[in-house]
Design a protein around this motif. Sequence first.
Motif, mmCIF file in Angstrom:
data_model
loop_
_atom_site.group_PDB
_atom_site.id
_atom_site.type_symbol
_atom_site.label_atom_id
_atom_site.label_comp_id
_atom_site.label_asym_id
_atom_site.label_seq_id
_atom_site.Cartn_x
_atom_site.Cartn_y
_atom_site.Cartn_z
ATOM 1 N N MET A 312 0.831 -1.202 0.000
ATOM 2 C CA MET A 312 0.000 0.000 0.000
ATOM 3 C C MET A 312 0.869 1.257 0.000
ATOM 4 S SD MET A 312 -1.469 2.508 2.145
ATOM 5 C CE MET A 312 -1.434 1.813 3.798
ATOM 6 N N HIS A 313 1.959 1.237 0.778
ATOM 7 C CA HIS A 313 2.866 2.384 0.837
ATOM 8 C C HIS A 313 3.474 2.685 -0.528
ATOM 9 C CE1 HIS A 313 6.897 4.250 1.769
ATOM 10 N NE2 HIS A 313 6.066 5.100 2.325
ATOM 11 N N GLU A 314 3.674 1.645 -1.337
ATOM 12 C CA GLU A 314 4.243 1.853 -2.669
ATOM 13 C C GLU A 314 3.294 2.633 -3.583
ATOM 14 O OE1 GLU A 314 7.428 1.111 -3.596
ATOM 15 O OE2 GLU A 314 7.494 0.778 -1.446
ATOM 16 N N ARG A 315 2.007 2.663 -3.241
ATOM 17 C CA ARG A 315 1.026 3.369 -4.079
ATOM 18 C C ARG A 315 0.882 4.838 -3.715
ATOM 19 N NH1 ARG A 315 -2.192 -0.548 -6.617
ATOM 20 N NH2 ARG A 315 -1.078 -2.538 -6.500
ATOM 21 N N VAL A 316 1.493 5.277 -2.611
ATOM 22 C CA VAL A 316 1.294 6.649 -2.149
ATOM 23 C C VAL A 316 1.787 7.707 -3.147
ATOM 24 C CG1 VAL A 316 1.786 8.332 -0.328
ATOM 25 C CG2 VAL A 316 1.323 5.962 0.278
ATOM 26 N N MET A 319 -0.712 9.229 -5.379
ATOM 27 C CA MET A 319 -1.818 9.916 -4.692
ATOM 28 C C MET A 319 -3.154 9.670 -5.378
ATOM 29 S SD MET A 319 -1.170 11.318 -1.789
ATOM 30 C CE MET A 319 -2.202 12.714 -1.368
ATOM 31 N N ASN A 320 -3.360 8.393 -5.758
ATOM 32 C CA ASN A 320 -4.662 7.969 -6.259
ATOM 33 C C ASN A 320 -5.559 7.780 -5.036
ATOM 34 O OD1 ASN A 320 -6.900 6.379 -7.094
ATOM 35 N ND2 ASN A 320 -5.737 5.593 -8.827
ATOM 36 N N ILE A 321 -6.381 8.796 -4.755
ATOM 37 C CA ILE A 321 -7.134 8.822 -3.489
ATOM 38 C C ILE A 321 -8.047 7.614 -3.343
ATOM 39 C CG2 ILE A 321 -8.613 10.210 -2.008
ATOM 40 C CD1 ILE A 321 -5.902 11.464 -2.705
ATOM 41 N N GLY A 322 -8.782 7.291 -4.408
ATOM 42 C CA GLY A 322 -9.718 6.167 -4.341
ATOM 43 C C GLY A 322 -9.007 4.857 -4.049
ATOM 44 N N LEU A 323 -7.882 4.623 -4.734
ATOM 45 C CA LEU A 323 -7.134 3.381 -4.532
ATOM 46 C C LEU A 323 -6.545 3.321 -3.129
ATOM 47 C CD1 LEU A 323 -5.893 0.766 -5.558
ATOM 48 C CD2 LEU A 323 -3.987 2.107 -6.486
ATOM 49 N N LEU A 324 -5.967 4.423 -2.666
ATOM 50 C CA LEU A 324 -5.365 4.437 -1.332
ATOM 51 C C LEU A 324 -6.403 4.176 -0.245
ATOM 52 C CD1 LEU A 324 -2.785 7.371 -1.492
ATOM 53 C CD2 LEU A 324 -2.298 4.948 -1.139
ATOM 54 N N LEU A 325 -7.556 4.825 -0.359
ATOM 55 C CA LEU A 325 -8.607 4.607 0.639
ATOM 56 C C LEU A 325 -9.092 3.159 0.602
ATOM 57 C CD1 LEU A 325 -10.673 7.911 0.317
ATOM 58 C CD2 LEU A 325 -9.332 7.154 2.291
ATOM 59 N N HIS A 326 -9.207 2.596 -0.596
ATOM 60 C CA HIS A 326 -9.618 1.193 -0.738
ATOM 61 C C HIS A 326 -8.623 0.275 -0.031
ATOM 62 C CE1 HIS A 326 -10.956 -2.569 -2.517
ATOM 63 N NE2 HIS A 326 -9.746 -2.765 -3.001
ATOM 64 N N LEU A 327 -7.322 0.500 -0.263
ATOM 65 C CA LEU A 327 -6.297 -0.339 0.360
ATOM 66 C C LEU A 327 -6.262 -0.140 1.877
ATOM 67 C CD1 LEU A 327 -3.424 0.141 -2.247
ATOM 68 C CD2 LEU A 327 -4.870 -1.876 -1.943
ATOM 69 N N LEU A 328 -6.452 1.094 2.320
ATOM 70 C CA LEU A 328 -6.475 1.364 3.761
ATOM 71 C C LEU A 328 -7.646 0.665 4.439
ATOM 72 C CD1 LEU A 328 -5.546 5.155 3.742
ATOM 73 C CD2 LEU A 328 -4.285 3.379 4.975
ATOM 74 N N TYR A 329 -8.819 0.717 3.810
ATOM 75 C CA TYR A 329 -9.989 0.063 4.391
ATOM 76 C C TYR A 329 -9.832 -1.455 4.411
ATOM 77 C CZ TYR A 329 -12.390 4.569 4.276
ATOM 78 O OH TYR A 329 -12.738 5.881 4.480
ATOM 79 N N ARG A 330 -9.190 -1.997 3.381
ATOM 80 C CA ARG A 330 -8.949 -3.442 3.361
ATOM 81 C C ARG A 330 -8.020 -3.853 4.497
ATOM 82 N NH1 ARG A 330 -7.137 -5.904 -2.231
ATOM 83 N NH2 ARG A 330 -6.959 -7.688 -0.824
ATOM 84 N N LEU A 331 -6.992 -3.050 4.726
ATOM 85 C CA LEU A 331 -6.080 -3.335 5.838
ATOM 86 C C LEU A 331 -6.794 -3.183 7.181
ATOM 87 C CD1 LEU A 331 -2.820 -1.591 4.586
ATOM 88 C CD2 LEU A 331 -3.094 -4.021 5.075
ATOM 89 N N GLU A 333 -9.913 -3.806 7.747
ATOM 90 C CA GLU A 333 -10.743 -5.000 7.928
ATOM 91 C C GLU A 333 -9.927 -6.170 8.471
ATOM 92 O OE1 GLU A 333 -12.393 -5.693 4.104
ATOM 93 O OE2 GLU A 333 -13.883 -4.079 4.238
ATOM 94 N N LYS A 334 -8.638 -6.187 8.163
ATOM 95 C CA LYS A 334 -7.763 -7.264 8.626
ATOM 96 C C LYS A 334 -7.154 -6.961 9.993
ATOM 97 C CE LYS A 334 -6.383 -8.442 3.892
ATOM 98 N NZ LYS A 334 -5.235 -8.522 2.950
ATOM 99 N N GLY A 335 -7.462 -5.786 10.535
ATOM 100 C CA GLY A 335 -6.943 -5.429 11.848
ATOM 101 C C GLY A 335 -5.890 -4.353 11.833
ATOM 102 N N GLY A 336 -5.559 -3.813 10.662
ATOM 103 C CA GLY A 336 -4.572 -2.741 10.574
ATOM 104 C C GLY A 336 -5.141 -1.430 11.094
ATOM 105 N N ALA A 337 -4.273 -0.547 11.523
ATOM 106 C CA ALA A 337 -4.726 0.748 12.050
ATOM 107 C C ALA A 337 -3.745 1.832 11.639
ATOM 108 C CB ALA A 337 -4.836 0.693 13.570
ATOM 109 N N PHE A 338 -4.261 2.884 11.034
ATOM 110 C CA PHE A 338 -3.444 4.025 10.640
ATOM 111 C C PHE A 338 -4.015 5.287 11.265
ATOM 112 C CE2 PHE A 338 -2.488 0.902 7.423
ATOM 113 C CZ PHE A 338 -1.131 1.065 7.212
ATOM 114 N N SER A 339 -3.205 6.314 11.259
ATOM 115 C CA SER A 339 -3.589 7.575 11.869
ATOM 116 C C SER A 339 -4.850 8.151 11.205
ATOM 117 C CB SER A 339 -2.449 8.580 11.732
ATOM 118 O OG SER A 339 -2.892 9.892 11.967
#
Length: 355
Positions: A312-316, A319-331, A333-339
């Motif tokens: 996901m960090h490689e996609r930053v 700055m494709n907002i839709g893709l980044l938000l999609h990847l963040l939400y997927r993470l 769902e798996k238990g990941g947490a970002f600021s």
Amino acid sequence: MLENNNSSMSTRKIVQLLLSRFESEVCIEGINSQLRAVTLDLVTSIVTAAHSGAEAQFKNESYLADFLEEQEYRIKNFVSMIPRSFHNYEFQTSNGARSTLFDLPPREFIKSVETVKNEPTDKLATAYGVVWFHSQLLSEFQTGKKSKAHQENCLFVYAESVESLAQDYLEADDFISPFLEWAMVDALIYSRTLDFFQSRAFWKQIKNFDSGQLIDGPLLLEPNDISLTGSKIKDLILEFAFSALGNAIGLLGVWWLATLLTETSTEKWILFTGVMASHWIVSALSNKSVIKNAGRTKDEVNLQMLWDMCQMHERVPSMNIGLLLHLLYRLEEKGGAFSPSVYALLAKRAKRESK
């Protein structure tokens, strides 16, 4: 004194006036840098927002003077936070002491770096103007070293300070700097992923872990790679016990059914053997073995999470907002947490781009 003829005061002229008041107090003179570009972005966005629909007010010299004074204070305070947020770096001075210099204003910084041991002044002056560079996290994990760009420019994220910077930026509707938005998002994701990797929480029970294996994909563990100790032995014994009990009950049930449906012992054995063989084949295809289940601990889950975070960090940079938000939400769902600041910065960018 301001220009006498304010009737022709354009946005560009106001931007130049505002910059001239404080630029040398936040940027090192004579160096075109990322920090200077961010400062220009912020000044331009503030002046544009204030000037739009209020041209008549800016013809008043008193109003213009008050505006310049107020905005100088706002921007100077904000921009002065940027170097210390992305350069949490300590230098060793010639007398052996360690000092953090990036929290100093430019002129004081230049004077102080002369006391830094084995570091050229011009190199550090250039580093002061660097806000952020994207880094290949997987490469850092493989080599155990920071990227060349991060090392040369003394880039070490101070996550708490970047968070504070992001909050100030988000609270100011007239602050717009696409580059700074990207830098804060990238740095916060970088910092979170690096913290997760360095915690080593998922290394403790993995034998001979080699971070280089992450380069080719998530590390897939075999059951004998997991050290089964403590409660894991109890869990394994219990799982075998319940499995054995279930199998025994199943055997008795099938034997009883075979007795009811057949008349001879040969027919009974044929039916019993056929039913049990079918059951074992289906179980083998659809389920993992007891040992395999016991071996799949949170270590595997965390390693997969680390891989997904790096990807996901490689996609930053795009700055494709839709893709980044999609990847963040997927993470998530798996238990990941970002600021939360990451989501808020992306939302601010998306709102602006949607207009």
